[in-house]
Every structure is written in structure tokens, then in C-alpha cells.
Design a protein around this motif. Structure first.
Motif, PDB file in Angstrom:
ATOM      1  N   ALA A  61       5.690  41.511  85.045  1.00 32.11           N
ATOM      2  CA  ALA A  61       5.267  41.568  83.644  1.00 32.11           C
ATOM      3  C   ALA A  61       3.815  41.114  83.483  1.00 32.11           C
ATOM      4  CB  ALA A  61       6.170  40.687  82.797  1.00 32.11           C
ATOM      5  N   CYS A  62       3.160  40.787  84.587  1.00 31.78           N
ATOM      6  CA  CYS A  62       1.815  40.202  84.509  1.00 31.78           C
ATOM      7  C   CYS A  62       0.759  41.287  84.656  1.00 31.78           C
ATOM      8  CB  CYS A  62       1.646  39.160  85.611  1.00 31.78           C
ATOM      9  SG  CYS A  62       0.007  38.420  85.667  1.00 31.78           S
ATOM     10  N   GLY A  63      -0.253  41.228  83.792  1.00 28.29           N
ATOM     11  CA  GLY A  63      -1.330  42.223  83.802  1.00 28.29           C
ATOM     12  C   GLY A  63      -2.161  42.182  85.072  1.00 28.29           C
ATOM     13  N   VAL A  79      -6.163  35.153  89.010  1.00 28.30           N
ATOM     14  CA  VAL A  79      -4.735  35.265  88.704  1.00 28.30           C
ATOM     15  C   VAL A  79      -4.604  35.817  87.287  1.00 28.30           C
ATOM     16  CG1 VAL A  79      -4.097  33.446  90.308  1.00 28.30           C
ATOM     17  CG2 VAL A  79      -4.633  32.851  87.947  1.00 28.30           C
ATOM     18  N   GLY A  80      -3.430  35.708  86.706  1.00 30.83           N
ATOM     19  CA  GLY A  80      -3.247  36.284  85.373  1.00 30.83           C
ATOM     20  C   GLY A  80      -3.454  35.292  84.248  1.00 30.83           C
ATOM     21  N   ALA A  81      -4.262  34.251  84.484  1.00 32.73           N
ATOM     22  CA  ALA A  81      -4.439  33.233  83.449  1.00 32.73           C
ATOM     23  C   ALA A  81      -5.352  33.714  82.322  1.00 32.73           C
ATOM     24  CB  ALA A  81      -4.991  31.953  84.065  1.00 32.73           C
ATOM     25  N   LEU A  82      -6.271  34.600  82.640  1.00 30.54           N
ATOM     26  CA  LEU A  82      -7.151  35.164  81.618  1.00 30.54           C
ATOM     27  C   LEU A  82      -7.025  36.672  81.706  1.00 30.54           C
ATOM     28  CD1 LEU A  82     -10.260  32.897  82.253  1.00 30.54           C
ATOM     29  CD2 LEU A  82      -9.097  33.082  80.060  1.00 30.54           C
ATOM     30  N   LEU A  83      -6.483  37.273  80.673  1.00 30.04           N
ATOM     31  CA  LEU A  83      -6.247  38.716  80.712  1.00 30.04           C
ATOM     32  C   LEU A  83      -6.662  39.351  79.395  1.00 30.04           C
ATOM     33  CD1 LEU A  83      -2.709  39.055  82.341  1.00 30.04           C
ATOM     34  CD2 LEU A  83      -4.873  39.852  83.312  1.00 30.04           C
ATOM     35  N   PRO A  84      -7.266  40.539  79.473  1.00 31.13           N
ATOM     36  CA  PRO A  84      -7.591  41.223  78.221  1.00 31.13           C
ATOM     37  C   PRO A  84      -6.308  41.504  77.448  1.00 31.13           C
ATOM     38  CG  PRO A  84      -8.535  42.374  80.119  1.00 31.13           C
ATOM     39  CD  PRO A  84      -7.608  41.332  80.653  1.00 31.13           C
ATOM     40  N   LYS A  85      -6.406  41.448  76.132  1.00 32.06           N
ATOM     41  CA  LYS A  85      -5.237  41.752  75.290  1.00 32.06           C
ATOM     42  C   LYS A  85      -4.908  43.235  75.407  1.00 32.06           C
ATOM     43  CE  LYS A  85      -4.824  38.586  71.431  1.00 32.06           C
ATOM     44  NZ  LYS A  85      -5.623  37.416  71.644  1.00 32.06           N
TER      45      LYS A  85
END
Lengths: 897, 153
Positions: free
Chosen positions: A103-105, A207-213
């Protein structure tokens, strides 16, 4: 002795590395993978993830990202001991990470996935380690990206990006031990922090800590140039179907080298906005009604055929391509028979063109963006660079980190002041006094470059005599800056060489804008800071293609390449090329066009991609004038405040829907490429203009593509002669580029100036106060400013969902002392009025403004700042004085003053 | 606040290495580190406000909320621990009606635990502001906290 190349052995393989490289860099460059997570090639190594453990023979275990290479070093990347150590490190990282891969971008690009797969973590261990609960709340405050602390592994890449690269420092590690987090000041949501939403941390988060919306992977990407400011950053727009879904910086662009600001990275959503104009509109019974292209073109052609010569005027667009500006001025001159063409350069850098042509012979930035880093001293006067030209602002901040001395001169304490060695907060409109004061110190103390002046300049003695009026008392009284500070600035600028001078609207938007510009060129000449690397007079152009629109002759007095319309020989050349006769006298300028409309001498107006109803000083006057026109055609991508007043509205394609070229602030002509098909029935501006001309039965407008137009431009414009699409396919060329084998010009005036004599000219100056100074009735000076989150009148950025979250309304910046005496609370609504109009706006109390000075942007049409501003003109450049007007500030309930 | 703040800052040069002494003095003056003060310190020392916050949150000595007039520190050092520090803490929490780390609504009392006051011979002990109170019992606690009547009622 320092060796350039160093040979070492990694896993029995000989690797050659640059001296100064780390073992990790040498290994990766040599094709040997060492697991790593907190390393990023753009950043200083932190050595916190402990995954890149290696063994150096004779020294034992060490982390490869911080160990420099040395001749003959023998390194092993695999051993039972290495495995043991990095396995523990890996397991600790996993234990702190919310494993939620599908589920992670970041799935597929995640450094945890890559490193743990390499190290080989068993399923049982994973099950035991895995953090199942996402216990910390996700920060969704930023409109463009989310921050999920549950996935954060504290590698610090985002912090180092924000601190080292962007120099914004919105985030840092906060708290301690197991409580450690990446946090903003006071642990507030990102949107309430200093964060500028440039997204550089999002790009680098491993990692997926900062992801575009709502991120969508693009199906394909197209390389093009940003449409916002004059920096001209290279970017890749990503597309799915017909929708632009992503933007990323072009690492190979010589301009931005991959960096983007918030507008470039996240400001593309206006392209596919549902409010885009998708069909022509014709005013029927007072209402704009959808029509077919045939109908609209027919109507425009029929109507325009009834006007000729100076009854007609055109406002061209600094947002359009060079090819389009060329066509629009050709249409105006050749078809309509008038030189009444201008564009928003009149409102921003007309004094630059007028002033620098007079003193140096060419009205453009003398040096290049990548020279910023080489300057020993930078004087930034009247430019809020980090807000208005963020990627050049970034270069300045980086230069300071490398030792450049930065002097900021600005009536407001701007963000750049955080990095300045010296900040001169002068009164709005006192620029000539300030700069002449600085020059007086340089002359009095003998710090000027005599050899340069003797060899390359004229009129020094007359200029020197004009300094007599600028004695210390007069200068510090006029500017409000203590004389000692002026002395310090003079000494810094004159002795720290090379020195670059940058300026923008703070210099030009005055009734003495041309004098201001001349003061900057006097200063650079005085110290010999022209014609050499990292020096120069560098006007920062505002719009993406305002330089190009000027180059293409979208100005009332010049044809493309600044060839004067009143020169018979030149005019004959264009008459021959365009097969028509052309008017000899210069046309009227931007502001004068509206005066002539009011006088009924101009009856029909063609506006392409401009919004004068909001952008023009004294804008109520402009709106009134527009309403009196017999015929107004507006060509735009949105139904702007100006388009709403038109008789015919023609839907234009945006920069993402057409081919062409933009010329950035450093004179670099760059390719703009079509990314998607024009939305709805919109058409590229060049095609629309051609079709109007053809409908009017005129020849010379049958172009098949922008490249065809460029060929005609080349044949008539000496400085663009050598610029072909083939040559700028990979990298843009800087004009002058007079021939096909010329490599372009990074630095102007290296050997001779572009003046008749080949020498630069000093210009004696006197101080003239602004047209409107504070008095009893209007006791405050209002100056205008920019927000990093919006562009100009907001036609684009106000249509990007999210920008309004970061900056959603106009604010009046006011000094605490003034707020106190007016009994205004922070955030309270106040009425600001000038001799021309009145607006309601919320007050923002800040020490950034001096007492007696207030400031507003003009991005918000619901708070139209320009109804207040003064349209008094600079006598030479005809630019209105948007930077200084006198206003009154009242609480809404108090009786009108 | 403005004046007290600038009077403190005026005795420093604005160097980065002065940050911790400045933070300590500001906390000494206000009892905690008000956000406005941290912002001013950042401006004064020309460091990002996020760095000031990073430094301040790293040390347990700094507080970010106002503190009560009486700052009660319950010692949980080894000696106090073996002589019933946890019961002492429970009792104080009960008497004051707040948990560790909190402040009473009337801003009279704040409660914290500390590692060792250095008065092991007096264990179990607590400290109220700068005064050490020795050999705590429930009765002694109700006396020194001035909550006698409330506790008995």
C-alpha cells in the motif's frame, strides 16, 4: 602532493577513484554494490544508518560512506563479521519502520526493501521485527505531500536536504533517544512551518516517509522548460493519457541542475484544470457565449479589418513563446499597420532595457546563473530572490555557504537577509541615494578600478561630479541607513572581487526606475565588475519569457533584436521581408495604451495572455478603459478578470500543449515541448494569430510549425541568427549567437561594449523622490512584494489546488509600532486606501517592514492591491511606480478619513 | 516579555555556542521556553528556529510549557527508589491531582521526577523549587505541599 586519481582494491577488484571520494562512492562508481540508506550523492555523508559497513585491511570495520579512499587501500565488503554488524543495523531499521509495502507509494523504490533484500532478512525475523501499528499521526497539512513518521527511519536525508541543499532549515531532529523525530519548530504541522514546499526532500526520501499526495506514476515524460519565472528551469512533465500528473527537475539542465521550487514542481495542475477555456466565447446580448472557431475567427477578422493604424493596439504576452511573440508583433505591425504593441516588460524591466542600453549597450543580464557560485561578493538590491526567483536564490544561498559575502539592500527584511553579511534596509524609493552613497565612498576612498575606467568607460568625470550632492548626511537621511553601513557595503563590494550585482522590481518599478538602473551600472563599472566571470549587472526577469518577448520586438519602438523602428534602413529590411509598408514612429506603451483608450484614439485592443485588470497600477482606471473599447479580443488559457470584459475570448493552449522556445533571464533560448494535446478546442497562440491574419486575407502567416517561424526570426534577428532547433535540442544557447558555428555568449561585454563607441558610459545622476510621498492624509508608504507560492496575478497558481492552502489570502505587512499606534491586532481586517482606491485586507504584524512602510503582494484579485498603486510613469521607460504609493490605514469601523 | 527577553539577549554576542546558556537563562526568567522566545533567540543567534528547537528538546532540563509556582521534583535516584520513591510519587500525584509532567490548573504546582537530587541520606526526598524536603511520608507530604486540609477531608 594531492593525486587526482587513486587506485584501491575492493573485493579483489581494482577500482580507480577521484581523490577525495569515499570508499562507498568509489565502490558504487566501480559497479560494486554496498548496501546503504542514509547516503545521498548530493549530500554530506551522515553515517547514521550503519549499513555500508566494510572492512579495511589492517584497520578493521568502518562505514564506507565516511571513509576516504587512499592509495593501495584493500577493502572487503563481505565477511561474517560485516554481515553480523549490518544485519543488526538492518533489523533495527526494520523494527522502526511501518512495513506496509504494497500500500506504500515508495514500493519498488524503497531503500529498506533494497537493502534488506540484499542482506537477506528471513521471514521469521521480519515477522518478529515488523512494526505493525502505525501509531503516530501522519502529517497531511502540506497540500502536495504527506509526512508519515511511522515509516521514517531517521536517516536525516530530508533534514540534510533542507539544511545543506535548500538552506531553508524548516526541519531538524527533535527530542532524544527513542523519542527522536524529524520535526519542525515547535513540532507544528509542516504547512505551519518555514517549509517552502520545494519538495526536494520528497524526491530524496529513501523510504515512504515523504510521499507526494495522490501520486500517479506517469506513463511517459517529456522534457521541457518551466512556465513560471524567468529562471527557466528545465523539467520533465509526466503524463498519463491527456493529463499532466507529475513534474521533476531536469538534472542535465545547465540552469537548475535538477532543482525546482514549489511552483515548478507542484504548480502544474492548472494545465488540466476544469476551468480552462475550451471553446471560443463571443459576447452576445452582453453575455459571453460559446461559439465555434470559424465564427470567432470570422468575427475577429471582420472587426479588426475596420481598424487601421493607431486605432489599434496589442498587448503581447511574456508567457508565450518567442515564435508567438514574433508573430504577434508582426501581425500588429504588418497587418494592422501600427507600432502600438507592448507587453508586461513595460511594467517590470522597461527601465532595464532603457538604462542598460544607454550605459552598456545591451539591456539584458550581463552574466549567467551558474556564475553566481563564483562571486566573492553579491549585492542583491530590490530583489526578493528566494521568493520570486527561487532557484537563483538557492544559488546565492549556496554561494554564501561557500564563502561569498552577501549584501542585501531592500526596504523589507526578506528571507535572504538570514544569509546576508550586511543588510541595508533603505526607504522605498531611495535607491539612487543609497547606490550613489556607496559609490561616493568608493570614490572618496580610492577603491575604484581606475584601469578599467580609463580603458573601457566614458564620462567618468561628469559622473564623479554628480556624486558631490550625495554627502553622508543627505544619503543617510534620505535612505534611513546609517552612513557606517553604507561605508561597509561600499568596501565589501569594491574589494571582494569578482562582485555580482542582482536586481529586480525593487529597482525598476519607480518613476526614477531608469535612474536606479543606471545607478547599478555605474556601480558595477566603477569597480570594474563588468565583462568578467561572476560579475555584472544582472536584472532578474520576472516572466518565463519576458526576455524573449522583448527580444522578439513585442515593444513599441523596436523590431526583433532591438532594431529600432525609426531607423529607415532597418525598417526597409522588415518592409522587404514582410512585403508591406511599416509605420515609422514608435507606438505607445502599456500604460499609455489605456490613456489612449480613454481618449478614444485607440478603439480596438488585442490582448494575449495578460491580465492588466489586476496587474496594472491604478487598475480601476484600466478596467474602466477596457469597458469603453469598441472591440476587445482576449486570448488566454483561463477566463481572467480581463477576459471577462472582452467581446471575443479565444481559448489558448498552455505551455504544455505547444512547441517553441522561451528565453530565460540569462538570455538562454531553450526548447519548450508539447507534452499533451491542447485541452478542449484550445489552440496554440501562434496558430490563432496566424489564423486571424489569414482570415483577414493577409499573407506571410502560413507557418506549418514553430520551427518554421524560428527560421524567419533567425533571418531577421542578428543575435538569434545561429540559434536553430537542432542546436538547442539538448541544451539552450545564450544570445548573442550570430552564426551557426557560434557557441553563444555567457558573458556580455568581455572585450567591447555593445555601444557605438564600444565603451561603457557612466551616467551622472541626481536624486528624485517618488511621485507620491506620505502626507497627513496618506501617512504610510505602500510597497509591493511577492509570495513564493503564487505567481503574478494568480491566473495559474490560484488554479493550482493546494497553493491557497500555503498562502490563501492577501496580507498587509505592517510594523509592530505602527500596528500598536493604530490599535490593530495581528490578523485584523483593515481598510487600506490611496488617492485611487480602497481595499480591505488582513494585517500581518511583522518587523520585516520599517515603521511607516507597509507592503502587500498582488496575487489575489479579490484584494486588488493595484487599485491602490500609482500609475505615475518613469519619463524614459514609461514604467508605473508600483513600488511606492502613499496610503492611509484604518480600522473598518473608524470614520473615513 | 519583549523587554525581559531583550535585556537577557543584550548580554550575549549572538554566537551559536551561546545557545544553551541563553536557553537556560531564558528558562530561569520565564520558568519555561516560550515559543516566541525561541524564535527571538534563533533570530538573535542567526540560526534556524528548527535548530533551536532541536537543541532545546534534546535536553530534559528544558520545558516548553509554563511551570507552576511550586515546582515539585520527586527524586527517583537509587536510594530514594529503594525507600519508596514510587509511593511518594503516587501520593504526590494524588494530593495534587496531576500526573508527572503536568501543572495544576491554578498554576500553583508542577510535578516532575528527577534522577538523583544528591541527598541520598535524606531519602526518600523531594525538592520544591530550590528546597529539599527530607524523609517523605504521607503526612510530611501533605504538610509540605500545604494540602493538609484537602487530604484529610
Amino acid at each position: 602532493m594531492v593525486q587526482d586519481k587513486i587506485t584501491l582494491t575492493i573485493d579483489h577488484t581494482e577500482v580507480v577513484a577521484d581523490s577525495g571520494a569515499t570508499i562507498l562512492e568509489a565502490a558504487l562508481a566501480g559497479g560494486i554494490y554496498i548496501p546503504h540508506l542514509c547516503y545521498h550523492p548530493d549530500l554530506e555523508p551522515a553515517g547514521v544508518c550503519r549499513l555500508c559497513m566494510v572492512e579495511i585491511e589492517g584497520r578493521g570495520l568502518t562505514i564506507a560512506c565516511r571513509a576516504p579512499v587512499a592509495e593501495g587501500l584493500v577493502v572487503r565488503t563481505e565477511s561474517p563479521e560485516i554481515d553480523k554488524v549490518r544485519r543488526v543495523a538492518m533489523e533495527l531499521l526494520i523494527a522502526n519502520h511501518h512495513v506496509d509495502c504494497l500500500a506504500c507509494g515508495q514500493d519498488g523504490n524503497c531503500a529498506i526493501q533494497k537493502t534488506s533484500a540484499y542482506i537477506g532478512i528471513s521471514e521469521e525475523r521480519l515477522d518478529a521485527l515488523r512494526k505493525r501499528e502505525a501509531s503516530s499521526p501522519i502529517d497531511t497539512s502540506n497540500p502536495f505531500f504527506d509526512r508519515d513518521p511511522n515509516k521514517c527511519v531517521l536517516c536525516g536525508i530530508c533534514i540534510r536536504t533542507c539544511v545543506e541543499l535548500q538552506r531553508v532549515s524548516a526541519i531538524d531532529f527533535a527530542f532524544r533517544g527513542p523519542e527522536t523525530i524529524v520535526g519542525t519548530f515547535a513540532n507544528r504541522p509542516l504547512a505551519e512551518s518555514r517549509c517552502e514546499s520545494c519538495g526536494e526532500c520528497v524526491v530524496r526520501c529513501p523510504v515512504g516517509a515523504l510521499l507526494p499526495k495522490k501520486f500517479q506514476q506517469p506513463a511517459r515524460e517529456v522534457r521541457t522548460v518551466c512556465t513560471y519565472c524567468g529562471v527557466g528551469c528545465g523539467l520533465y512533465l509526466g503524463v498519463r493519457g491527456d493529463t499532466v500528473v507529475s513534474a521533476r527537475g531536469d538534472d542535465d539542465s545547465p540552469v537548475n541542475k535538477g532543482s525546482l521550487c514549489v511552483k515548478g514542481r507542484f504548480g502544474f495542475k492548472f494545465i488540466n484544470h476544469p476551468d480552462r477555456l475550451t471553446a471560443p466565447l463571443i459576447r452576445k446580448d452582453g453575455t459571453l457565449t460559446e461559439a465555434t472557431w470559424d465564427e470567432a475567427l470570422q468575427l475577429v477578422a471582420d472587426k479588426l479589418s475596420t481598424y487601421h493604424g493607431d486605432q489599434f493596439a496589442t498587448l503581447s504576452s511574456a508567457k508565450c513563446t518567442n515564435e508567438e511573440n514574433y508573430l504577434i508583433q508582426k501581425f500588429t505591425r504588418a497587418v494592422m499597420g501600427t507600432n502600438n504593441i507592448d507587453h508586461c516588460a513595460r511594467l517590470c524591466h522597461a527601465p532595464t532595457v532603457a538604462g542598460l542600453v544607454q550605459s552598456l549597450g545591451s539591456g539584458a543580464m550581463t552574466n549567467s546563473i551558474n556564475e553566481v557560485m563564483g562571486a566573492a561578493c553579491i549585492l542583491a538590491v530590490g530583489t526578493n530572490t528566494t521568493a520570486a526567483h527561487p532557484v537563483i536564490g538557492l544559488q546565492m544561498k549556496k554561494a554564501v555557504a561557500r564563502g561569498t559575502k552577501l549584501i542585501v539592500a531592500n526596504p523589507k527584511e526578506i528571507d535572504l537577509c538570514r544569509f546576508a553579511h550586511l543588510f541595508l534596509q533603505h526607504r522605498p524609493g531611495s535607491d539612487v541615494a543609497l547606490l550613489m552613497g556607496i559609490m561616493r565612498v568608493i570614490v572618496d576612498e580610492g577603491l575604484f578600478d581606475k584601469a578599467f575606467i580609463d580603458e573601457r568607460c566614458e564620462n567618468f568625470e561628469a559622473f564623479k561630479a554628480s556624486l558631490d550632492d550625495f554627502d553622508p548626511q543627505f544619503v543617510s537621511q534620505t535612505t534611513g541607513v546609517p552612513w557606517e553601513k553604507i561605508q561597509q557595503a561600499a568596501r565589501l563590494y569594491a574589494t571582494e572581487k569578482p562582485a555580482s550585482l542582482f536586481y529586480a522590481m525593487g529597482i525598476t518599478q519607480h518613476t526614477h526606475g531608469t535612474d536606479n538602473v543606471l545607478a547599478t551600472s555605474n556601480l558595477a563599472l566603477l569597480t570594474g565588475n563588468v565583462g568578467k566571470p561572476s560579475t555584472g549587472v544582472n536584472p532578474l526577469r520576472g516572466q518565463n519569457n519576458v526576455q524573449g518577448a522583448c527580444d522578439m520586438g513585442a515593444l513599441p519602438n523596436v523590431y526583433p533584436g532591438y532594431q529600432r523602428v525609426d531607423n529607415d534602413e532597418i525598417r526597409a529590411k522588415f518592409e522587404k521581408a514582410w512585403a508591406c509598408s511599416l509605420p515609422a514612429g514608435a507606438g505607445v506603451t502599456h500604460v499609455e495604451i489605456f490613456d489612449d483608450i480613454e481618449r478614444k484614439t485607440i478603439k480596438a485592443l488585442y490582448i494575449v495572455g495578460e491580465n492588466p485588470a489586476v496587474s496594472e497600477a491604478n487598475s480601476s482606471h484600466v478596467v474602466d478603459a477596457l469597458k469603453t473599447l469598441e472591440f476587445l479580443v482576449v486570448q488566454d488559457i483561463f477566463l481572467s478578470e480581463t477576459a471577462e470584459l472582452a467581446h471575443v475570448v479565444l481559448p489558448a493552449a498552455s505551455f504544455a500543449e505547444k512547441n517553441g522556445t522561451f528565453t530565460n533571464t540569462e538570455r538562454r533560448v531553450q526548447r519548450v515541448r508539447q507534452v499533451i494535446q491542447p485541452v478542449g478546442q484550445s489552440r496554440p497562440d501562434w496558430r490563432i494569430t496566424c489564423q486571424i491574419a489569414q482570415e483577414m486575407g493577409k499573407s506571410g502567416f502560413d507557418f506549418a510549425s514553430p520551427e518554421d517561424i524560428q527560421d524567419e526570426i533567425r533571418s531577421l534577428t542578428p543575435s538569434y541568427q545561429g540559434i536553430t532547433y537542432d542546436r538547442i535540442e539538448q541544451e539552450g544557447l545564450q544570445w548573442p549567437c550570430p552564426s551557426a558555428d557560434h557557441g553563444g555568449t555567457a558573458i556580455l561585454h568581455t572585450e567591447r561594449f555593445a555601444t557605438k563607441s564600444g565603451k561603457a558610459s557612466f551616467v551622472p545622476l541626481t536624486y528624485r523622490p517618488s511621485a507620491e510621498v506620505p502626507d497627513k492624509q496618506y501617512p504610510f508608504i505602500l510597497t509591493t512584494d511577492r509570495s513564493i507560492f503564487h505567481f503574478h496575478t494568480g491566473t495559474m497558481t490560484r488554479n493550482v489546488q493546494g497553493m491557497d492552502v500555503l498562502n490563501g489570502q492577501e496580507l498587509l505587512d505592517i510594523n509592530p509600532a505602527d500596528a500598536l499606534s493604530l490599535e490593530i491586532d495581528n490578523g485584523a481586517t483593515v481598510e487600506v486606501s490611496s488617492r485611487r482606491g480602497r481595499v480591505s485586507v488582513r494585517a500581518h504584524i511583522t518587523e520585516a517592514c520599517l515603521p511607516g512602510v507597509v507592503s502587500m503582494t498582488f496575487h489575489f484579485s479579490e484584494t486588488p492591491t493595484n487599485v491602490l498603486t500609482n500609475s505615475a510613469l518613469d519619463p524614459v521607460a514609461k514604467i508605473p511606480e508600483t513600488k511606492v504609493c502613499a496610503v492611509q490605514i484604518e480600522k473598518p469601523d473608524s470614520p473615513a478619513g | 516579555m519583549e523587554e525581559r527577553l531583550s535585556s537577557i539577549l543584550s548580554s550575549y554576542e549572538g554566537k551559536r555556542e551561546e545557545l544553551i546558556p541563553i536557553l537556560q537563562q531564558i528558562q530561569g526568567e520565564f520558568g519555561y521556553l516560550p515559543e516566541q522566545a525561541m524564535l527571538e533567540i534563533a533570530r538573535f543567534a542567526r540560526v534556524p528556529e528548527s535548530s533551536v528547537y532541536a537543541i532545546a528538546t534534546f535536553y530534559t532540563q528544558f520545558r516548553f510549557t509554563p511551570i507552576g509556582k511550586k515546582h515539585v521534583m520527586v527524586c527517583r535516584g537509587t536510594a530514594c527508589y529503594v525507600r519508596g520513591a514510587s509511593r511518594v510519587l503516587e501520593t504526590v500525584e494524588e494530593l495534587l491531582g496531576i500526573k508527572e509532567g503536568e501543572t495544576t490548573e491554578d498554576m500553583e504546582y508542577s510535578l516532575e521526577t528527577v534522577a538523583c537530587i544528591g541527598a541520598c541520606g535524606l531519602s526518600p526526598c523531594i525538592m520544591i523549587n530550590k528546597k529539599v524536603e527530607a524523609k517523605m511520608t504521607r503526612k510530611r507530604l501533605t504538610d509540605v505541599l500545604g494540602k493538609g486540609e484537602a487530604a484529610e477531608a
